[in-house]
Write a protein that holds these residues in place. Structure first.
Motif, mmCIF file in Angstrom:
data_model
loop_
_atom_site.group_PDB
_atom_site.id
_atom_site.type_symbol
_atom_site.label_atom_id
_atom_site.label_comp_id
_atom_site.label_asym_id
_atom_site.label_seq_id
_atom_site.Cartn_x
_atom_site.Cartn_y
_atom_site.Cartn_z
ATOM 1 N N ARG A 93 9.243 -2.145 0.748
ATOM 2 C CA ARG A 93 9.650 -0.752 0.971
ATOM 3 C C ARG A 93 10.681 -0.734 2.081
ATOM 4 O O ARG A 93 10.496 -1.323 3.143
ATOM 5 C CB ARG A 93 8.453 0.102 1.380
ATOM 6 C CG ARG A 93 7.426 0.323 0.290
ATOM 7 C CD ARG A 93 7.874 1.334 -0.750
ATOM 8 N NE ARG A 93 8.097 2.654 -0.202
ATOM 9 C CZ ARG A 93 7.149 3.577 -0.087
ATOM 10 N NH1 ARG A 93 5.896 3.296 -0.445
ATOM 11 N NH2 ARG A 93 7.426 4.771 0.396
ATOM 12 N N TRP B 81 12.760 1.232 -2.791
ATOM 13 C CA TRP B 81 11.962 0.052 -3.090
ATOM 14 C C TRP B 81 12.925 -1.042 -3.541
ATOM 15 O O TRP B 81 13.737 -0.830 -4.453
ATOM 16 C CB TRP B 81 10.957 0.330 -4.198
ATOM 17 C CG TRP B 81 9.951 1.405 -3.906
ATOM 18 C CD1 TRP B 81 10.201 2.717 -3.622
ATOM 19 C CD2 TRP B 81 8.529 1.252 -3.868
ATOM 20 N NE1 TRP B 81 9.028 3.397 -3.418
ATOM 21 C CE2 TRP B 81 7.976 2.532 -3.568
ATOM 22 C CE3 TRP B 81 7.661 0.187 -4.078
ATOM 23 C CZ2 TRP B 81 6.611 2.739 -3.469
ATOM 24 C CZ3 TRP B 81 6.297 0.394 -3.985
ATOM 25 C CH2 TRP B 81 5.783 1.655 -3.679
ATOM 26 N N ASN C 153 10.282 4.658 -7.001
ATOM 27 C CA ASN C 153 8.829 4.884 -7.040
ATOM 28 C C ASN C 153 8.016 3.597 -7.150
ATOM 29 O O ASN C 153 6.789 3.649 -7.208
ATOM 30 C CB ASN C 153 8.467 5.823 -8.194
ATOM 31 C CG ASN C 153 8.880 5.268 -9.551
ATOM 32 O OD1 ASN C 153 9.247 4.102 -9.698
ATOM 33 N ND2 ASN C 153 8.829 6.121 -10.568
ATOM 34 N N GLY C 154 8.671 2.452 -7.211
ATOM 35 C CA GLY C 154 7.962 1.187 -7.303
ATOM 36 C C GLY C 154 7.474 0.837 -8.690
ATOM 37 O O GLY C 154 6.844 -0.207 -8.886
ATOM 38 N N GLN D 181 0.858 -1.184 0.000
ATOM 39 C CA GLN D 181 0.000 0.000 0.000
ATOM 40 C C GLN D 181 0.889 1.227 0.000
ATOM 41 O O GLN D 181 1.764 1.388 0.850
ATOM 42 C CB GLN D 181 -0.924 0.012 1.215
ATOM 43 C CG GLN D 181 -1.885 1.202 1.206
ATOM 44 C CD GLN D 181 -2.916 1.130 2.312
ATOM 45 O OE1 GLN D 181 -3.430 0.062 2.628
ATOM 46 N NE2 GLN D 181 -3.216 2.283 2.911
ATOM 47 N N ASP D 182 0.671 2.109 -0.959
ATOM 48 C CA ASP D 182 1.457 3.326 -1.116
ATOM 49 C C ASP D 182 0.508 4.510 -1.136
ATOM 50 O O ASP D 182 -0.023 4.884 -2.182
ATOM 51 C CB ASP D 182 2.280 3.256 -2.400
ATOM 52 C CG ASP D 182 3.178 4.471 -2.583
ATOM 53 O OD1 ASP D 182 3.639 5.024 -1.567
ATOM 54 O OD2 ASP D 182 3.408 4.867 -3.738
#
Length: 315
Positions: free
Chosen positions: A160, A165, A192-193, A98-99
């Protein structure tokens, strides 16, 4: 020197395929957790239809009563990709993050090939906090083939770590024959994933000349160390077709030392996981360690759960 190991106690099989759902006739592969609170979790999994095509479904579980509380949501949360794309014949979950207001589901996508049995690559789907449904971030893989990695790049485990990441993923080293790929576990990083830097760094390599498959890494940061569990098969014992779970540790999250004896979980004497145990997913909830895993035939008959406890000294 390894830290204190985690010893696992199997609770048992907690979910089985729900045959009244067209997309879950067999298998619940690659169980992947979303922790909701101290006792409630969502488990994402790959369920297969009668044509052996997999979609991502989700079940809810109460960890205080895991054997009897499982409920599978009737609609898959991620379906097949468009015809001709990398995931048009199957998708399976690998990790969840979850971001902010976004829910990121990293997955592996499959399709058949002419010269080899299949190909599989890494994808990303994004959902919001209100709905159990995900949309593809891209119709293309987030890890494409390169000159250094020209075969397969799949099963992304993402964590994370502060602003960084980290991804641990399965990377092909070639094909032994048209039915059997050879793959180890490599490392990538991102800010930033979504956009990933890969340098071909091998985290876990083959432990013996006959070993050919290192699958589905699961990584947690535990204090100052990183713990990794993974599936392995094809070594010089009776593991040509049946996975076992291996273990490794790292001080920096990049360079891992392998010691499979410290996995501390194995096949059962009989039952649904007496030949194979694989696709581990380790997480922490309610101040405890938990492991989801698959049994015989790559999760054909469901998902198991084990609870862990740190024991003894390091090795």
């Amino acid at each position: 020197m390894f830290t204190k190991p985690i010893k696992w106690k199997k609770i048992g099989r907690i979910l089985t395929p729900q045959l009244d759902l067209f997309w879950n006739q067999t298998h619940m592969s690659l169980p992947t957790v979303e922790v909701l609170d101290d006792k409630n979790i969502n488990i994402y999994f790959g369920g297969r239809d009668h044509l052996n095509r997999s979609r991502v479904g989700v079940a809810t579980i109460d960890l205080s009563n895991p054997i009897n509380s499982g409920k599978i949501i009737s609609k898959p949360v991620l379906g097949l990709g468009d015809l001709g794309t990398f995931d048009d014949n199957g998708v399976m979950p690998c990790s969840f993050i979850q971001d902010g207001s976004e829910r990121l589901l990293y997955y592996v996508g499959w399709n058949p090939r002419a010269t080899t049995r299949y190909s599989f690559y890494s994808g990303l789907a994004i959902g919001n906090l209100e709905e159990l449904e995900f949309q593809r971030y891209s119709r293309a893989p987030i890890l494409e083939r390169t000159n250094v990695e020209p075969f397969v790049n799949a099963s992304p485990m993402v964590i994370r770590d502060g602003d960084l990441w980290r991804m641990y993923y399965v990377s092909g080293e070639g094909w032994i024959n048209p039915d059997r790929p050879k793959y180890n576990i490599k490392y990538a990083h991102s800010r930033n994933g979504k956009d990933w830097v890969r340098e071909g760094h091998v985290c876990i390599d083959f432990g013996s000349p006959g070993e050919h498959a290192l699958a589905r890494p699961s990584v947690i940061r535990d204090g100052n160390i990183y713990r990794m569990w993974f599936g392995y098969k094809g070594a010089d014992y009776d593991l040509q077709h049946n996975y076992r779970i291996g273990y490794a540790e790292s001080a920096d999250g990049i360079n891992f030392i392998r010691n499979d004896k410290l996995a501390n979980i194995d096949v059962s004497l009989d039952g649904w996981d007496d030949e194979m145990i694989t696709y581990p997913h380790v997480f922490c909830a309610n101040s405890r360690y938990w492991m989801l895993y698959n049994g015989n035939n790559y999760g054909l008959s469901g998902i198991g759960l084990a609870v862990g406890e740190v024991v003894g000294g390091g090795e």
